[in-house]
Scaffold this active site. Structure first.
Site, PDB file in Angstrom:
ATOM      1  CG  HIS A 267      25.629  42.701  44.459  1.00 58.88           C
ATOM      2  ND1 HIS A 267      25.799  42.065  45.672  1.00 58.88           N
ATOM      3  CD2 HIS A 267      24.487  42.202  43.921  1.00 58.88           C
ATOM      4  CE1 HIS A 267      24.795  41.230  45.869  1.00 58.88           C
ATOM      5  NE2 HIS A 267      23.988  41.296  44.818  1.00 58.88           N
TER       6      HIS A 267
ATOM      7  CG  MET B 140      33.401  38.125  51.639  1.00 64.25           C
ATOM      8  SD  MET B 140      32.374  38.528  50.204  1.00 64.25           S
ATOM      9  CE  MET B 140      31.020  37.387  50.493  1.00 64.25           C
TER      10      MET B 140
ATOM     11  CB  SER C 129      39.607  37.502  40.531  1.00 65.56           C
ATOM     12  OG  SER C 129      38.215  37.656  40.644  1.00 65.56           O
ATOM     13  CG  ASN C 130      36.007  41.807  40.938  1.00 62.02           C
ATOM     14  OD1 ASN C 130      35.684  42.253  39.848  1.00 62.02           O
ATOM     15  ND2 ASN C 130      35.369  40.795  41.518  1.00 62.02           N
TER      16      ASN C 130
ATOM     17  CG  ASP D 265      24.607  44.627  48.133  1.00 60.53           C
ATOM     18  OD1 ASP D 265      25.758  45.087  48.275  1.00 60.53           O
ATOM     19  OD2 ASP D 265      24.327  43.441  48.395  1.00 60.53           O
TER      20      ASP D 265
ATOM     21  CG  LEU E 136      32.052  49.277  54.653  1.00 56.44           C
ATOM     22  CD1 LEU E 136      32.314  50.460  53.719  1.00 56.44           C
ATOM     23  CD2 LEU E 136      33.302  48.989  55.484  1.00 56.44           C
TER      24      LEU E 136
ATOM     25  CG  ASN F 182      29.787  46.377  47.055  1.00 53.39           C
ATOM     26  OD1 ASN F 182      30.771  45.653  47.267  1.00 53.39           O
ATOM     27  ND2 ASN F 182      28.553  45.907  47.052  1.00 53.39           N
TER      28      ASN F 182
ATOM     29  CD  GLU G 121      23.886  55.915  56.771  1.00 57.40           C
ATOM     30  OE1 GLU G 121      22.808  55.796  57.393  1.00 57.40           O
ATOM     31  OE2 GLU G 121      24.575  56.962  56.761  1.00 57.40           O
ATOM     32  N   GLY G 122      22.429  51.299  53.225  1.00 56.98           N
ATOM     33  CA  GLY G 122      21.634  50.079  53.034  1.00 56.98           C
ATOM     34  C   GLY G 122      22.490  48.923  52.550  1.00 56.98           C
TER      35      GLY G 122
END
Ligand code: GRF
Length: 206
Positions: A109, A90, A13-14, A145, A93, A107, A142-143
């Protein structure tokens, strides 16, 4: 005109909100591809309807995460995009992809980061008992979120909310915030300074 590619694993939907905003001329971009790890994702139908090329990398067909990530990386190189949007993608990366496309991956969230990163953010929010939740669009580092935040919006958490009701309320804001963040990126209005994102009026040189 920028080129935007989307990674999505499910409903999409996004992704649809982005397609619609681009079609309405609100984002100076074209969508050059959908990449999905799930051959059953409804996002595929949305892409096909909009005439957007689809790249299906069925995770189950790879021998493992490294193999999958190699294919994903070549696919991302091949779609020729300035920006990659994780819209309900989901998987996490791999670091080498994040490094290669540094500053070019967004991203969305469904919580007010840095609270409740990771999976089931709405459930985590309800269990914790927060009174306010929302969504966050951020650059990917790299973390988990943890990247610099571009746009956030709040929604109340009401007595009687369950995960579905809260998710629905947050989703409405997601559909507004994601196209907004993509528009800012495509208008070259995002300047990152450490953890902080500044939104400039015109291009960065204006
Ligand atoms: C959204 O809540 C998004 O924030 C999260 O996964 C959900 C995807 O929904 N990462 P959709 O596939 O865009 O409908």
């Amino acid at each position: 005109m920028k080129k935007v590619a989307v990674l999505a694993s499910g409903r999409g939907s996004n992704f649809q909100a982005l397609i619609d905003a681009i079609e309405r001329g609100e984002i100076p971009a074209s969508c050059t591809g959908l990449i999905t790890d799930n051959p059953g994702a409804f996002a595929i139908t949305r892409a096909q309807k909009a005439g957007i090329p689809v790249h299906i990398l069925d995770f189950a067909c790879f021998s493992g995460k490294d193999d999958y990530e190699d294919a994903l990386c070549s696919t991302m190189r091949g779609v020729d995009a300035d920006l990659f949007v994780l819209a309900g993608y989901m998987r996490i990366l791999g670091h080498s992809i994040v490094r290669e496309f540094h500053g070019r991956i967004l991203n969305i969230h469904p919580a007010l980061l840095p609270s409740f990163p990771g999976l089931h953010a709405q459930r985590q929010s309800l269990l914790y008992g927060v009174r306010v939740s929302g969504c966050t669009v951020h650059l990917v580092d790299e973390g988990m979120d943890t990247g610099p935040i571009i746009v956030q919006a709040c929604v109340p958490v009401l007595d009687g909310d369950d995960e579905e009701i809260l998710s629905e309320r947050i989703l409405e804001e997601e559909h507004r915030c994601l196209p907004l963040a993509v528009r800012l990126f495509c208008e070259d209005r995002i300047v990152v300074e450490g953890r902080r994102v500044h939104i400039v009026r015109g291009g960065p040189s204006a």
